[in-house]
Design a protein around this motif. Structure first.
Motif, PDB file in Angstrom:
ATOM      1  N   MET A 108       0.835  -1.204   0.000  1.00  0.00           N
ATOM      2  CA  MET A 108       0.000   0.000   0.000  1.00  0.00           C
ATOM      3  C   MET A 108       0.871   1.256   0.000  1.00  0.00           C
ATOM      4  O   MET A 108       1.830   1.342   0.760  1.00  0.00           O
ATOM      5  N   ARG A 109       0.548   2.197  -0.885  1.00  0.00           N
ATOM      6  CA  ARG A 109       1.304   3.465  -0.930  1.00  0.00           C
ATOM      7  C   ARG A 109       0.552   4.512  -0.111  1.00  0.00           C
ATOM      8  O   ARG A 109      -0.590   4.843  -0.396  1.00  0.00           O
ATOM      9  N   ILE A 110       1.239   4.988   0.925  1.00  0.00           N
ATOM     10  CA  ILE A 110       0.621   5.921   1.876  1.00  0.00           C
ATOM     11  C   ILE A 110       1.349   7.258   1.795  1.00  0.00           C
ATOM     12  O   ILE A 110       2.586   7.294   1.852  1.00  0.00           O
ATOM     13  N   ALA A 111       0.603   8.351   1.691  1.00  0.00           N
ATOM     14  CA  ALA A 111       1.200   9.682   1.796  1.00  0.00           C
ATOM     15  C   ALA A 111       1.004  10.166   3.222  1.00  0.00           C
ATOM     16  O   ALA A 111      -0.074   9.985   3.804  1.00  0.00           O
ATOM     17  N   ILE A 112       2.052  10.751   3.807  1.00  0.00           N
ATOM     18  CA  ILE A 112       1.940  11.283   5.159  1.00  0.00           C
ATOM     19  C   ILE A 112       2.248  12.767   5.115  1.00  0.00           C
ATOM     20  O   ILE A 112       3.350  13.173   4.722  1.00  0.00           O
ATOM     21  N   LEU A 113       1.252  13.580   5.509  1.00  0.00           N
ATOM     22  CA  LEU A 113       1.359  15.036   5.485  1.00  0.00           C
ATOM     23  C   LEU A 113       1.370  15.553   6.925  1.00  0.00           C
ATOM     24  O   LEU A 113       0.737  14.964   7.799  1.00  0.00           O
ATOM     25  N   SER A 114       2.047  16.670   7.147  1.00  0.00           N
ATOM     26  CA  SER A 114       2.018  17.273   8.481  1.00  0.00           C
ATOM     27  C   SER A 114       2.147  18.792   8.393  1.00  0.00           C
ATOM     28  O   SER A 114       2.569  19.328   7.372  1.00  0.00           O
ATOM     29  N   ASP A 115       1.783  19.458   9.467  1.00  0.00           N
ATOM     30  CA  ASP A 115       2.042  20.896   9.627  1.00  0.00           C
ATOM     31  C   ASP A 115       1.624  21.713   8.397  1.00  0.00           C
ATOM     32  O   ASP A 115       2.438  22.393   7.778  1.00  0.00           O
ATOM     33  N   ILE A 116       0.332  21.633   8.116  1.00  0.00           N
ATOM     34  CA  ILE A 116      -0.250  22.360   6.973  1.00  0.00           C
ATOM     35  C   ILE A 116      -0.386  23.843   7.311  1.00  0.00           C
ATOM     36  O   ILE A 116      -0.173  24.718   6.460  1.00  0.00           O
ATOM     37  N   HIS A 117      -0.758  24.128   8.562  1.00  0.00           N
ATOM     38  CA  HIS A 117      -0.779  25.494   9.080  1.00  0.00           C
ATOM     39  C   HIS A 117      -1.548  26.488   8.210  1.00  0.00           C
ATOM     40  O   HIS A 117      -1.070  27.599   7.936  1.00  0.00           O
ATOM     41  N   GLY A 118      -2.744  26.082   7.800  1.00  0.00           N
ATOM     42  CA  GLY A 118      -3.632  27.024   7.109  1.00  0.00           C
ATOM     43  C   GLY A 118      -3.133  27.475   5.754  1.00  0.00           C
ATOM     44  O   GLY A 118      -3.612  28.478   5.233  1.00  0.00           O
ATOM     45  N   ASN A 119      -2.185  26.731   5.183  1.00  0.00           N
ATOM     46  CA  ASN A 119      -1.623  27.086   3.870  1.00  0.00           C
ATOM     47  C   ASN A 119      -2.358  26.285   2.794  1.00  0.00           C
ATOM     48  O   ASN A 119      -1.972  25.172   2.443  1.00  0.00           O
TER      49      ASN A 119
END
Ligand SMILES: [Fe+2]
Length: 238
Positions: A1-12
């Motif tokens: 399974m290919r998983i994307a992990i995102l963090s710290d978007i901060h309203g952008n």
């Protein structure tokens, strides 16, 4: 399974949209989010809505927790404090409900997700050095723990120490703490939005860096009355 992990978007919103577009075009099975959807940036509600629609796992960040009045801003620097007050004033009821529903961690037998540290998630400590990481390895049993919080993309291996590469093959016999970097406010001197794609079958981990319209994000921050510095820093990635 290919998983994307995102963090710290901060309203952008601009950076998040570019990342999600890339993930749609590159056959990603799941998207996980490590928190700090809000704070600093001018589009907290829009980012929370997109995360709620797109991400199958989401954990709480310190800025999210502060935006629902649960984490004190006393230890925040002035920019974080000011932007938290601003975020509190614009957050919708839907956004507050979504944040309130989040846990500090998510885990299965191979992966742990947490915003700050595996040992004490709501204490909001940082994993910055090999010494910090050594203490944290004792706090989880999985092969890999994905974190955010410092906005600095780096891999800590229990056997090999600190690793900074764009692509890396995780060894199932080792243990890792992977900081996935920041979508909305990179601080490693590279202004491009940053996130990870992890193949849980092969162990292949890749950092993705993409250009987005940081000038527009900066304009929105200034128009919202947020500190100029929060806009300017996006152009340089610090
Ligand atoms: Fe953050």
């Amino acid at each position: 399974m290919r998983i994307a992990i995102l963090s710290d978007i901060h309203g952008n919103l601009e950076a998040l949209q570019v990342a999600l577009q890339y993930l749609r075009e590159n056959g990603i099975d799941q998207i996980y989010c490590l928190g700090d959807m809000v704070g600093y940036g001018a589009n907290p509600n829009e980012c929370l809505d997109l995360v709620a629609q797109s991400c199958s796992k989401v954990v709480m960040g310190n800025h999210d927790h502060a935006a629902i009045g649960q984490t004190s801003v006393n230890y925040f620097n002035d920019y974080a404090k000011l932007s938290t007050y601003w975020t509190l004033s614009v957050l919708s009821a839907r956004s507050r409900n979504f944040i309130s529903s989040l846990d500090f961690t998510w885990q299965d037998d191979k992966i742990l997700l947490v915003h700050a540290t595996p040992a004490n998630p709501p204490f909001w400590h940082y994993v910055l050095t090999e010494q910090d990481a050594r203490e944290e390895f004792e706090a989880f049993t999985q092969n890999v723990c994905f974190i955010g919080h410092s906005h600095f993309p780096v891999i800590f291996s229990k056997n090999e120490g600190l690793i900074r590469v764009q692509k890396f093959m995780l060894n199932k016999q080792d243990k890792y703490i992977v900081n996935v970097g920041s979508i909305g406010q990179p601080r490693d001197g590279n202004p491009k939005t940053c996130f990870c794609v992890y193949d849980s079958d092969t162990g292949q981990l890749e950092y993705i860096r993409l250009d987005y319209d940081a000038a527009l994000t900066r304009e929105k921050i200034i128009k919202a009355g947020l500190p100029l510095f929060l806009g300017d820093r996006l152009l340089n990635g610090y």
